[in-house]
Design a protein around this motif. Structure first.
Motif, PDB file in Angstrom:
ATOM      1  N   ARG A 144       0.848  -1.210   0.000  1.00 46.88           N
ATOM      2  CA  ARG A 144       0.000   0.000   0.000  1.00 46.88           C
ATOM      3  C   ARG A 144       0.876   1.251   0.000  1.00 46.88           C
ATOM      4  O   ARG A 144       0.622   2.223  -0.716  1.00 46.88           O
ATOM      5  N   GLY A 172      -8.238   1.959  -0.361  1.00 51.56           N
ATOM      6  CA  GLY A 172      -8.770   3.153  -1.022  1.00 51.56           C
ATOM      7  C   GLY A 172     -10.010   2.876  -1.833  1.00 51.56           C
ATOM      8  O   GLY A 172     -10.113   3.318  -2.976  1.00 51.56           O
ATOM      9  N   ASP A 173     -10.954   2.124  -1.222  1.00 51.73           N
ATOM     10  CA  ASP A 173     -12.209   1.763  -1.886  1.00 51.73           C
ATOM     11  C   ASP A 173     -11.943   1.007  -3.193  1.00 51.73           C
ATOM     12  O   ASP A 173     -12.488   1.346  -4.270  1.00 51.73           O
TER      13      ASP A 173
END
Length: 850
Positions: A144, A172-173
């Motif tokens: 990430r 992040g969706d």
């Protein structure tokens, strides 16, 4: 080139176009695919068309990485190691052509250490993420973070039983894709009541029942470990011969050839005895029935040493679902659970992630090597602060990080070894001290399961060092005793068994030791020269001590089995340990039994050490101190000069207590705690306080001091100077020490206002008592007051004394402050009574003229 195997359509195939689009557009994808969907073998090859560069697939186990790569390569009609390959701890099949590589999570972390930006990698797939190992959580956090630097890097998280939403939010969706599985109905049955028979007996009964009910199809039995597999195999051998069944074990420590044999079709019905490696990733065709023991071994760590362990636990509900699903991959199936429905309801949906329960020193070392502050790293679930702090303390003590948390040169060398930091130190120190292979073998023994199966046969005992009188070998080191046995076995299985060794375990440990000794950084010239002269056994001992500096312990008493640890706390030495009689040990591993106040820690592996080694290895940790102690039995202060390593004493000598100011302070504290009677007559001190209080009231200008608690403590402390016991203190005069607080004029004035004695007509001096909250008084025989008309006074005539007039039996017959009134009103009657009782005493009619 091997033939291409049949690639039947799988449920995941229809989702692959959407997956490729999401990978190209979002670069972050979460895939929830039910068992049998085909995610492990179909998703990674599909990503080759969506990204440039290499695709890495993280698998939680070596067997899963190898078998998945083998399957995908076969479906593509190529040998493993060309376009598709794998890398595990001790096995590697890749080439310059390889674009799709299945790797274990641990090896992926090692790749990150070597190449933090993952040059040439286009996508990373985290398979079976629901297991939430420490490595997978760290990998996700680092990926990430890395995507901010490398927006072209694609991350795909996959699982069959994952809660997808939290992971998607963390990324992040990220888009969430779902694929159905391919599973036929499975008839799941439970025990009606909890099992009471040994596990292997329950397994045998379940296998027999399934063979009777299902005339065809293979059986898959889930067991917690290799030891349980061996016992179940032994229990089933006779039945298997009678029914022509093929018994096949399956666990991670088997050779690749033995594992492959399980997957190949057989000419008879198979009964596969497997650990949880068969729960996910590995598909075994032909299985129609499952026996689920409900148990597995969870990765954890020893609370004592921090080293990785496998702890027996009950499976979660998600695991139970995964295991049952294995019976319905190709046809309707049957699952027999060796536990009750009630037991299943009490199990958690998922076990807590490893980051909540693991030792974090290896994780902290990895982040330090990456130059990352773990407290600033984005985590799906942040590591507990207390566990991070414990890891930081250990790494600092091992010399792997400095006080600021930065990696040291030693830490950099440790990080290159695929070991817990303690064991990394062991390997490095062993290489530096002339015992590279012994240290590597010791590290492998500590990292792997124990290779002992029982005691060595007497006639085949390896390197005997004596016995303790009860048949238990005696030596300096439990690990050395195991190493001696391994060497004596010389690779011969029969000889290994006669020496009480697990032959397969020995082979595994020896192979790990060879690789570790080769992986250790090359020693510097000075270290090499020193090591050439060092005794290998002592070299190993020093390496062990350097790796476990916080686990030094001292025997409480010469024949006691109880030891005090350097960090505090008590442990006992296991009966089977060969380390007997030595006063100092380094405890290498231990087990805790019980809980709370009743828990006991038992050291299972130890090495005897010399206290001088601590001075040589850890001079900054050895402290010389003067320590003052109170001997309650002897009622005296004792002073010792001690050389300490943490909480344990390496050497001590007695000092003369009178020479140390702290001894006087300690004696004063104990005296005040015990009461003033140890230094003076408490009544005398109380009387002095009351005399001074009376004098202050009568003459406030004289400046008489207040004998409060602080002043008394100060006087006691002064009196204790040069003393070391209550006996010495009792021979001194505390009252005189308190009177010395007065000036000569104050002393004269005090005696005038509040005298200690007064003279009576009976020509004797009697003491004046000064009780608190009561008038001063004197007690004497009535005859002593004959001739005295008025009540005597003190305080310059302002304070009449209370008179306690006593009969010859010394008991008061009258208490008064009005002597004249007593003579006039009460004496005649008292005289008549006393004269009859004491006729030999004088009883004049006129007491004023006797």
């Amino acid at each position: 080139m091997p033939p291409t195997i049949e690639t039947p359509p799988l449920p995941i195939d229809a989702l692959l176009p959407e997956l490729r689009r999401a990978a190209q557009e979002a670069r972050r994808v979460v895939l929830q695919a039910e068992p049998g969907a085909g995610k492990t073998t179909r998703v990674p090859p599909a990503l080759l068309e969506a990204v440039e560069g290499e695709v890495l697939v993280l698998e939680p186990r070596r067997i899963a990485a190898r078998m998945a790569a083998t399957r995908v390569a076969a479906e593509r009609g190529e040998p493993v190691g060309e376009g598709v390959g794998y890398r595990t701890r001790f096995d590697r099949r890749t080439s310059a052509k390889t674009r799709l590589t299945y790797v274990t999570e641990g090896l992926f972390i090692r790749r990150l250490l070597a190449d933090p930006t993952l040059r040439g990698v286009g996508a990373v797939v985290l398979d079976e993420f629901h297991e939430r190992s420490l490595h997978s959580d760290l990998a996700l956090a680092v990926l990430r973070r890395l995507q901010a630097e490398r927006p072209d890097l694609t991350v795909v998280v996959m699982s069959a039983t994952l809660h997808a939403e939290p992971v998607a939010r963390f990324l992040g969706d990220a888009p969430v894709l779902a694929a159905p599985g391919r599973c036929y109905p499975v008839d799941v049955r439970h025990l009606s009541k909890p099992a009471t028979r040994p596990l292997e007996v329950e397994v045998r009964a379940a296998v027999k029942a399934l063979c009777r009910e299902l005339p065809e199809g293979d059986l898959l039995v889930f067991l917690p470990g290799a030891a349980e597999i061996r016992r179940a195999q032994a229990a089933l051998e006779e039945y298997a011969r009678a029914r022509s069944l093929l018994l096949l074990p399956l666990h991670g420590s088997m050779s690749p050839a033995a594992q492959d044999r399980v997957l190949r079709p057989a000419d008879r019905r198979k009964v596969i005895l497997a650990t949880n490696v068969a729960e996910t990733s590995v598909t075994i065709d032909g299985v129609r029935a499952v026996v689920d023991s409900g148990l597995f071994r969870m990765a954890g760590h020893s609370p004592f040493s921090g080293l990785p362990t496998l702890q027996l636990r009950g499976i979660s509900k998600a695991q139970a679902q995964q295991r049952a699903g294995r019976a319905g991959r190709t046809a309707p199936g049957l699952c027999l659970r060796l536990y009750t429905e009630h037991e299943l309801r009490t199990r958690p949906d998922h076990h807590p992630p490893e980051i909540r329960r693991a030792d974090l020193s290896e994780l902290l070392l990895t982040t330090a090597a990456l130059g990352i502050d773990p407290e600033r790293l984005p985590w799906l679930e942040a590591p507990p602060p207390a566990a991070l702090e414990a890891a930081r303390v250990l790494l600092t003590r091992l010399g792997a990080i400095d006080a600021g948390g930065h990696l040291t040169d030693r830490g950099r060398d440790i990080s290159k070894l695929p070991l817990h930091p303690r064991l990394g130190v062991l390997v490095l120190e062993g290489a530096a001290r002339g015992a590279p292979y012994e240290a590597a073998l010791a590290a492998a023994l500590l990292a792997e399961r124990d290779v002992l199966r029982g005691p060595a046969a007497p006639e085949r005992s390896a390197a005997p060092r004596g016995e303790d009188g009860q048949g238990v070998p005696v030596g300096d080191c439990d690990l050395s005793e195991r190493i001696d046995r391994i060497r004596a076995a010389r690779g011969d299985e029969a000889r290994a068994r006669s020496l009480g060794l697990d032959a397969r375990g020995v082979a595994r440990v020896e192979e790990a030791a060879r690789r570790l000794s080769r992986a250790a950084p090359v020693r510097r010239a000075a270290e090499t020269a020193a090591a050439a002269e060092a005794d290998r056994d002592e070299g190993l001992a020093l390496a062990l001590l350097t790796a476990f500096p916080d686990r030094v312990a001292k025997r409480r008493a010469p024949r006691s089995e109880r030891f005090l640890l350097t960090g505090g706390g008590e442990v006992t030495l296991a009966r089977e340990s060969v380390v007997k009689g030595q006063p100092f040990i380094v405890a290498l591993d231990a087990e805790t039994r019980g809980s709370g106040a009743g828990s006991r820690t038992r050291v299972t592996l130890a090495r005897a050490i010399e206290p001088e080694w601590l001075l040589d290895l850890f001079p900054d940790a050895v402290e010389e101190a003067i320590e003052v102690e109170w001997n309650a039995k002897a009622q005296r202060v004792e002073v010792f000069s001690r050389l300490r390593y943490g909480r344990i004493v390496l050497a001590e000598s007695r000092e003369r207590a009178a020479d140390h100011p702290e001894a006087a302070r300690r004696l004063a504290r104990e005296a005040l705690r015990a009461g003033l009677h140890v230094a003076a007559d408490p009544k005398a001190i109380e009387a002095l306080k009351e005399r001074l209080a009376l004098a202050r009231r009568l003459d406030p200008e004289a400046g008489f001091p207040t004998l409060d608690e602080a002043r008394i403590e100060e006087a006691v402390s002064r009196l204790c100077t040069g003393c070391s016991s209550f006996a010495e203190l009792g021979r001194l005069d505390l009252e005189a020490a308190l009177r010395s607080l007065l000036t000569p004029e104050q002393a004269r004035r005090l005696e005038a206002l509040a005298p200690t004695h007064i003279a009576l007509p009976g020509r004797r001096r009697v003491p004046v008592a000064y009780p608190p909250a009561a008038p001063p008084y004197v007690r004497a025989f009535i005859q002593d007051f004959f001739g005295l008309r008025e009540t005597p006074c003190i305080g310059g005539g302002r304070v009449p004394l209370q008179l306690q007039l006593c009969a010859p039996n010394r008991r008061p017959v009258q208490v008064t402050q009005d002597l004249a009134g007593f003579w006039a009103r009460h004496y005649p009657e008292i005289r008549r009574q006393l004269k009859r009782r004491y006729p030999k005493h004088r009883w004049p009619e006129d007491p004023l003229n006797p």
